[in-house]
Design a protein around this motif. Sequence first.
Motif, PDB file in Angstrom:
ATOM      1  N   LEU A   1      47.754  88.920  38.781  1.00 37.36           N
ATOM      2  CA  LEU A   1      47.194  90.355  39.070  1.00 37.36           C
ATOM      3  C   LEU A   1      46.105  90.619  37.728  1.00 37.36           C
ATOM      4  O   LEU A   1      44.910  91.105  37.806  1.00 37.36           O
ATOM      5  N   GLU A   2      46.779  90.255  36.640  1.00 37.23           N
ATOM      6  CA  GLU A   2      45.819  90.447  35.259  1.00 37.23           C
ATOM      7  C   GLU A   2      44.720  89.266  35.150  1.00 37.23           C
ATOM      8  O   GLU A   2      43.788  89.776  34.642  1.00 37.23           O
ATOM      9  N   GLY A   3      44.928  88.438  35.906  1.00 37.35           N
ATOM     10  CA  GLY A   3      43.930  87.445  35.845  1.00 37.35           C
ATOM     11  C   GLY A   3      42.576  87.667  36.692  1.00 37.35           C
ATOM     12  O   GLY A   3      41.643  86.758  36.717  1.00 37.35           O
TER      13      GLY A   3
ATOM     14  N   ALA B   1      34.764  86.247  43.710  1.00 32.42           N
ATOM     15  CA  ALA B   1      35.709  86.953  42.874  1.00 32.42           C
ATOM     16  C   ALA B   1      37.104  86.870  43.419  1.00 32.42           C
ATOM     17  O   ALA B   1      37.493  86.998  44.618  1.00 32.42           O
ATOM     18  N   ARG B   2      38.154  86.949  42.467  1.00 30.05           N
ATOM     19  CA  ARG B   2      39.342  87.148  42.885  1.00 30.05           C
ATOM     20  C   ARG B   2      39.675  88.738  42.891  1.00 30.05           C
ATOM     21  O   ARG B   2      39.485  89.420  41.721  1.00 30.05           O
ATOM     22  N   VAL B   3      39.975  89.297  44.031  1.00 29.10           N
ATOM     23  CA  VAL B   3      40.303  90.913  43.971  1.00 29.10           C
ATOM     24  C   VAL B   3      41.602  91.030  44.350  1.00 29.10           C
ATOM     25  O   VAL B   3      42.314  90.566  45.388  1.00 29.10           O
TER      26      VAL B   3
ATOM     27  N   LEU C   1      45.492  96.278  32.553  1.00 31.62           N
ATOM     28  CA  LEU C   1      44.653  96.777  32.927  1.00 31.62           C
ATOM     29  C   LEU C   1      43.158  96.369  32.380  1.00 31.62           C
ATOM     30  O   LEU C   1      42.217  97.246  31.972  1.00 31.62           O
ATOM     31  N   LYS C   2      43.188  95.207  31.703  1.00 31.33           N
ATOM     32  CA  LYS C   2      42.007  94.499  31.015  1.00 31.33           C
ATOM     33  C   LYS C   2      41.191  93.579  31.831  1.00 31.33           C
ATOM     34  O   LYS C   2      40.257  92.940  31.446  1.00 31.33           O
ATOM     35  N   ASN C   3      41.571  93.873  33.288  1.00 27.73           N
ATOM     36  CA  ASN C   3      40.611  93.118  34.050  1.00 27.73           C
ATOM     37  C   ASN C   3      39.015  93.574  33.812  1.00 27.73           C
ATOM     38  O   ASN C   3      38.790  94.613  33.580  1.00 27.73           O
ATOM     39  N   PRO C   4      37.896  92.529  34.402  1.00 31.33           N
ATOM     40  CA  PRO C   4      36.608  93.048  34.082  1.00 31.33           C
ATOM     41  C   PRO C   4      36.382  94.303  34.791  1.00 31.33           C
ATOM     42  O   PRO C   4      35.724  95.312  34.424  1.00 31.33           O
ATOM     43  N   VAL C   5      37.238  94.443  35.943  1.00 32.92           N
ATOM     44  CA  VAL C   5      37.090  95.740  36.760  1.00 32.92           C
ATOM     45  C   VAL C   5      38.397  96.224  37.211  1.00 32.92           C
ATOM     46  O   VAL C   5      39.363  95.383  37.826  1.00 32.92           O
TER      47      VAL C   5
ATOM     48  N   LEU D   1      46.379  86.300  49.705  1.00 35.35           N
ATOM     49  CA  LEU D   1      48.016  85.933  48.932  1.00 35.35           C
ATOM     50  C   LEU D   1      48.806  87.012  48.852  1.00 35.35           C
ATOM     51  O   LEU D   1      48.597  88.078  48.154  1.00 35.35           O
ATOM     52  N   LEU D   2      50.087  86.840  49.279  1.00 38.67           N
ATOM     53  CA  LEU D   2      50.912  88.083  49.122  1.00 38.67           C
ATOM     54  C   LEU D   2      51.722  87.779  48.088  1.00 38.67           C
ATOM     55  O   LEU D   2      52.146  86.682  47.676  1.00 38.67           O
ATOM     56  N   GLY D   3      52.312  88.883  47.442  1.00 35.52           N
ATOM     57  CA  GLY D   3      53.280  88.771  46.194  1.00 35.52           C
ATOM     58  C   GLY D   3      52.694  87.814  45.104  1.00 35.52           C
ATOM     59  O   GLY D   3      53.385  87.164  44.405  1.00 35.52           O
ATOM     60  N   PRO D   4      51.519  88.294  44.430  1.00 38.34           N
ATOM     61  CA  PRO D   4      50.877  87.629  43.386  1.00 38.34           C
ATOM     62  C   PRO D   4      51.952  88.055  42.296  1.00 38.34           C
ATOM     63  O   PRO D   4      52.582  89.187  42.052  1.00 38.34           O
TER      64      PRO D   4
END
Length: 246
Positions: free
Chosen positions: A169-171, A110-112, A186-190, A161-164
């Motif tokens: 962030l939303e993806g 996952a991308r966190v 804030l529509k991320n799955p989590v 990864l710094l400075g996204p």
Amino acid sequence: MVGLFTWAEPQKGQKSIRLEERLVLRMRVLQAEVTRSAHPAVLRRRAAAAGKKLRKRGVTQVVLPEDDSVREQLSKCGLRPVGTLALRRAVAADWVRTALAAKDQPVAGARVAVSAAALTGEVVRTVTELCLRHRYVLLDLPYGGEELCRQLRREYGVSLLLGPSKDQLEGAEALVLFDSRTDLSLKNPVALRLYDEKQALPSFTLPPSLEEALPEGADRGQLLAVLREAGVLKREEISVGSREGR
């Protein structure tokens, strides 16, 4: 001393409000046990009376009952609910894992994304734990992230990864916010808002011997938070997720 407000079922000859000092895992609390009533007005009066008794005994913060029904009455008595922000941040990495699994999202891959206003010790600990568990970790900070990035690469061989960008962030499958971000959907799955005590906490499990010592009917998050703050409950003794889900 911390207060503990709990409900009790009516019993013949029993007082409607009972105050008692007790130990919960070696932490002394003043418990107000209040008899339930079918009449809302009676419940409000009893809650207010119990709050005044607690305040008179020097209590300023209280663990609310599970139903959170007396917050307003106790607040008027000068009592504030036990805060859970420190507990939320302490369990953030575990919370991400269980929340992703609950949403049928990939965990290791996952991308966190983590966003914070400053590089605090809580942020460092959370980002470190996430980097050791997830393949892609994004860190949004105004400053200070470069040194943490070098430290993680040097000590654990992991990178972040710094400075996204806002889109990155939303993806992300999981977004962890230490501070409010009004520009994000804030529509991320989590999406964990670690600054917001209104967001429901996950389920917590303790070792059986500790579970047996906890009073019934208390707000679990507030109770564990104050026990941890008092030093009678260790972070490693708190597991995120129900026993059935483990």
